[in-house]
Write a protein that holds these residues in place. Structure first.
Motif, PDB file in Angstrom:
ATOM      1  N   ALA A  69     -32.117  42.170 111.259  1.00  0.00           N
ATOM      2  CA  ALA A  69     -31.695  42.670 112.564  1.00  0.00           C
ATOM      3  C   ALA A  69     -32.232  41.757 113.655  1.00  0.00           C
ATOM      4  CB  ALA A  69     -32.203  44.094 112.781  1.00  0.00           C
ATOM      5  N   TYR A  70     -31.584  41.827 114.794  1.00  0.00           N
ATOM      6  CA  TYR A  70     -32.129  41.215 115.986  1.00  0.00           C
ATOM      7  C   TYR A  70     -31.927  42.182 117.138  1.00  0.00           C
ATOM      8  CZ  TYR A  70     -27.316  39.535 116.915  1.00  0.00           C
ATOM      9  OH  TYR A  70     -25.970  39.442 117.126  1.00  0.00           O
ATOM     10  N   ILE A  71     -32.612  41.923 118.211  1.00  0.00           N
ATOM     11  CA  ILE A  71     -32.626  42.843 119.341  1.00  0.00           C
ATOM     12  C   ILE A  71     -32.046  42.152 120.567  1.00  0.00           C
ATOM     13  CG2 ILE A  71     -34.987  42.204 119.980  1.00  0.00           C
ATOM     14  CD1 ILE A  71     -35.475  45.112 120.746  1.00  0.00           C
ATOM     15  N   LYS A  72     -31.278  42.907 121.330  1.00  0.00           N
ATOM     16  CA  LYS A  72     -30.752  42.423 122.605  1.00  0.00           C
ATOM     17  C   LYS A  72     -31.283  43.337 123.699  1.00  0.00           C
ATOM     18  CE  LYS A  72     -26.275  40.517 121.252  1.00  0.00           C
ATOM     19  NZ  LYS A  72     -24.828  40.619 121.528  1.00  0.00           N
ATOM     20  N   LEU A  73     -31.809  42.727 124.747  1.00  0.00           N
ATOM     21  CA  LEU A  73     -32.284  43.493 125.896  1.00  0.00           C
ATOM     22  C   LEU A  73     -31.377  43.172 127.077  1.00  0.00           C
ATOM     23  CD1 LEU A  73     -36.139  42.987 125.617  1.00  0.00           C
ATOM     24  CD2 LEU A  73     -34.839  45.044 125.072  1.00  0.00           C
ATOM     25  N   GLY A  74     -30.726  44.191 127.617  1.00  0.00           N
ATOM     26  CA  GLY A  74     -29.871  44.007 128.777  1.00  0.00           C
ATOM     27  C   GLY A  74     -30.684  44.051 130.052  1.00  0.00           C
ATOM     28  N   PRO A  75     -30.007  44.002 131.200  1.00  0.00           N
ATOM     29  CA  PRO A  75     -30.706  44.030 132.492  1.00  0.00           C
ATOM     30  C   PRO A  75     -31.565  45.279 132.687  1.00  0.00           C
ATOM     31  CG  PRO A  75     -28.360  43.582 132.788  1.00  0.00           C
ATOM     32  CD  PRO A  75     -28.564  43.882 131.348  1.00  0.00           C
TER      33      PRO A  75
END
Length: 145
Positions: free
Chosen positions: A81-87
């Motif tokens: 898995a990888y993680i995405k952080l939005g604004p």
């Protein structure tokens, strides 16, 4: 440096040495809260520990363990898995499983496969929790539109 790299969160209070690994420690939720407060952080994102689904949340969602190597032990043993952080800094997790057929694809093709897999997983989760989702929507849709 060893303590930072090899320490793992656990569901207890305090901090004890990690004798299994020979370095680092096991730390509890109170240690997490203290660290986040001291350094004015909202979330601790860490890695190095294999997780079956590719990621895991603990300490009331304040610690994220992300593990990107799918099939770490053998084919099919775990997702990556990888993680995405939005604004708004809300984490989004993308899970995947590499197979012999996907290793030969270009990066763009692999991303498409991962996205399709994530959508499939999301559909499965919606289906598994369909009644809960409908009930939650009904709370906010008073006119039943």
């Amino acid at each position: 440096m060893v303590d930072i790299l090899w320490s793992d969160p656990r569901n207890f209070t305090g901090c004890i040495p990690n004798s299994f690994r020979g370095g680092g420690c096991y730390f509890g939720h109170n240690v997490t809260e203290s660290l986040l407060k001291r350094y004015n952080l909202e979330l601790l994102i860490r890695s190095h520990e294999c997780k079956q689904e590719g990621y895991e949340l603990c300490h009331n969602g304040k610690v994220v363990t992300i593990f990107s190597a799918s099939n770490y032990y053998e084919e099919g043993s775990n997702r990556g898995a990888y993680i995405k952080l939005g604004p708004n800094r809300v984490p989004r997790f993308v899970q995947y499983r590499v197979s012999k057929s996907t290793r030969k694809l270009t990066l763009r093709e692999r991303v498409s496969v991962v996205e399709a897999s994530a959508l499939k997983s999301l559909r499965e989760k919606f289906y598994a929790h369909k009644s809960e989702v409908i009930d939650a929507f009904k709370q906010y849709d008073k006119d039943q539109t």
